[in-house]
Design an enzyme around this catalytic site. Structure first.
Site, PDB file in Angstrom:
ATOM      1  N   LYS A  76       1.148  -1.333  -0.003  1.00 22.65           N
ATOM      2  CA  LYS A  76      -0.112  -0.311   0.021  1.00 22.65           C
ATOM      3  C   LYS A  76       1.168   0.984  -0.052  1.00 22.65           C
ATOM      4  CE  LYS A  76      -3.844   1.826   2.471  1.00 22.65           C
ATOM      5  NZ  LYS A  76      -4.816   1.819   3.649  1.00 22.65           N
ATOM      6  N   SER A 151      -9.313   1.403   3.043  1.00 18.27           N
ATOM      7  CA  SER A 151      -9.058   2.388   1.973  1.00 18.27           C
ATOM      8  C   SER A 151      -7.728   1.416   1.544  1.00 18.27           C
ATOM      9  CB  SER A 151      -8.653   3.635   2.931  1.00 18.27           C
ATOM     10  OG  SER A 151      -7.200   2.840   3.706  1.00 18.27           O
ATOM     11  N   SER A 175      -9.984  -1.260   7.277  1.00 23.33           N
ATOM     12  CA  SER A 175      -9.328  -0.600   5.826  1.00 23.33           C
ATOM     13  C   SER A 175      -8.642  -1.606   5.058  1.00 23.33           C
ATOM     14  CB  SER A 175      -8.827   0.114   5.603  1.00 23.33           C
ATOM     15  OG  SER A 175      -9.211   1.650   5.861  1.00 23.33           O
TER      16      SER A 175
END
Lengths: 481, 99
Positions: A76, A151, A175
């Site tokens: 990420k 997210s 997330s």
């Protein structure tokens, strides 16, 4: 060619039927072919990945490879990577090239993992759909036209599209788990303090936790073994021995025999999609059939969790994001009149709408005259939420719930209503407020084929139990999808 | 009824060092109104005798050894600076006078 999962990749690399270079070249080719449409990666690291793959192949040949030697992974873009642009999907960091690696990245590097690239996300991890990215939205490979969740949207999509063996996400209010549920993949949020946050772009420091995303419970368990552990550079990381998570994921269906599984009555509420309730109830019935004892539990403060979270998380975010001032790194507004103008315009131009909204809410909640009414009250309710779980775990070994009240929603359908978007996290948020570990495992699909996730919550630091039960359920359901 | 006035939202934007246009301020004001209405839910609870939680898991705070270690070099620290000179971050003039 699809990139194999972690377990298959390790087996293929160990037996010599493939090399890390071959896996990495193939994964990069797939990313190049699909990423324009999918939007899973912000930055693809062709040269770095191939160099890492060659080093991994040499280590494998010499018998010196680490636990993930040669396995192609995605990170990420909130994880700080030395020499590779790290944006947190924000315009304010779109030119930031970190001079150091975060601890999770260092540990993966030392274990021989190959980094294919940095994945898309909601800006600063603020969002539940992947739509709040300065680099455009990510598509859901498992349900076209819908959001992949957020997210950690790009990490979930990259795993679901088999563009990598596994990925790393972060989870502040769901997330990792919610996008895993939306994309039919597995995601694990460790106990707060289990994994170092050093070198993770901070959103809400008392809630943020890094964790693995993959195609099976074994895969995420294996990655967790590598990234977990005390780190003197994170004062909130805990001095606890790292468990044998992958071994726990090999115990099979017997792991649930005699286990007391709590089902919180507050998590089966009006407004939940019938297909979600049916799938999760069926999963719980399968655990019962395999010898688990199902007990109803009560978490009476559940309905206060979203309100508590949005006060605590935004207050911490408003403080953490004060560092983006256009002085030391990141974007600076052109021709500032003075220092205040430099700060205000750099931030006004650099942050996206949702980030500004949350900074404003957090600043308000901390401001003079409102602190006691909002922030302090929320911190007190947080105590009540944590006590609910302490009481429940005095009676049961594990808690089973839906990961999300709905399957992935259509792209664009909730962007105009922040509150409705916040309520999408209703089942995942309490786990961050209370700090224990949580896992989302696929448990079915609705009539249109959209994936549904089962959330399992274990007591603090009981990730082994979480992996054992998750893998047991996966086996009962007929193996990895 | 609005809970936050346009003056208040401008004040909060100043505290947060955010330059926001008039439309953006108004949109955020309406969003904050809605969120604050929602979080009023917490007022139902009696929390007078409840300790606040700052960290969910009790921390083992330890002191590290007081040793000199290598950290980032000045050059590495400055490599991302939008503007730097003579080994320092450069900002618009804050103090009048001099050159």
């Amino acid at each position: 060619m699809d990139t194999p999962g972690v377990k298959e990749a390790l087996e293929q690399l160990a037996s010599g039927v493939t090399t890390s270079r071959a896996l990495t070249e193939s994964a990069l080719a797939q990313i190049d072919a699909q990423n324009d449409e999918l939007g899973a990666f912000i930055t693809v690291c062709h040269n770095e990945a191939l160099a890492q793959a060659d080093a991994a192949d040499a280590a494998l040949a010499a018998g010196t490879g680490g636990a993930l030697c040669g396995v192609p992974m995605a990170l990420k873009d909130i994880l700080v990577t030395r020499g590779v642009r790290t944006t947190a999907a924000s315009k304010i960091l779109d030119n930031f090239i970190p001079p150091y690696d975060g601890t999770v990245v260092s540990k993966l590097r030392a274990a021989g993992a190959v980094f294919l690239g940095k994945t898309n996300q909601d800006e600063f991890a603020m969002g539940s759909s992947g739509e709040n990215s300065a680099f455009g939205p990510t598509q859901n490979p498992a349900a076209p036209g819908t959001i992949p969740g957020g997210s950690s949207s790009g990490s979930a999509a990259a795993v679901a599209a088999h563009l990598c063996s596994a990925a790393i996400g972060t989870d502040t209010g769901g997330s990792i788990r919610q996008p895993a549920a939306m994309t039919g993949t597995v995601g694990l949020k460790p106990t707060y303090g289990r994994v170092s946050r050093f070198g993770v772009v901070a959103f809400a420091s008392s809630l943020d936790q890094v964790g693995p995303m993959g195609r099976s419970v074994w895969d995420v368990a294996k990655v967790l073994e590598v990234i977990a552990g005390y780190d003197e550079r994170d004062s909130t990381s805990m001095q606890r021995p790292v468990g044998a998570y992958a071994a726990a994921a090999e115990r099979g269906p017997d792991a649930v025999r005699g286990l007391r599984v709590g089902v919180p009555r507050e998590y089966f509420v009006d407004g939940m999609q019938p297909a979600v309730e049916a799938s999760v109830r069926a999963a719980i019935a399968q655990l019962k059939e395999a010898g688990a004892e199902i007990c109803e539990v009560s978490l009476p403060h559940t309905k206060y969790a979203v309100a508590t979270y949005y006060l605590v998380a935004t207050a911490e975010a408003s403080s953490n994001l004060a560092r983006y001032d256009g002085v030391r790194y990141g974007r600076r507004a052109a021709e500032p009149a003075d220092l205040d103008d430099l700060y205000r315009r750099s931030r006004g131009e650099g942050f996206g709408a949702e980030v500004k909204r949350r900074i404003m809410l957090g600043t308000y909640a901390l401001s003079s005259g409102y602190y006691d009414a909002y922030y302090l009250r929320a911190q007190k309710v947080r105590t009540l939420i944590r006590r609910d779980f302490e009481a429940a775990f005095s009676d049961v070994d594990i808690i089973a719930t839906p990961t999300s009240p709905s399957v992935a929603f259509p792209m664009g359908s909730k962007v105009s209503d922040p509150l409705e978007m916040y309520l999408a996290d209703i089942f995942t948020i309490s786990c961050n407020l209370a700090g224990m570990p949580g896992l989302s495992v696929p448990c079915g699909k609705d009539d249109d084929g959209a994936p549904i996730g089962l959330q399992l919550l274990a007591p603090w630091f009981e990730e082994e139990r979480l992996c054992a039960v998750g893998a047991a359920y996966e086996a009962l359901r007929g193996g990895v999808a | 009824m609005s809970r936050i006035t346009p003056e208040e939202v401008r004040h909060v934007a100043r505290l947060a060092q955010l330059e926001l246009g008039d439309e953006e301020l108004e949109a955020i004001r309406l969003d904050l109104d809605a969120v604050l209405d929602y979080v009023d839910l917490l007022k139902e609870l009696d929390v007078d005798d409840v300790e606040p939680t700052t960290h969910a898991v009790p921390l083992d705070l330890t002191l590290r050894a007081d040793e000199v270690v290598t950290t980032l070099t000045r050059q590495e620290v400055l490599q991302n600076a939008p503007s730097a000179r003579d080994g320092m971050f450069r900002v618009p003039r804050v103090v009048e006078g001099g050159n």
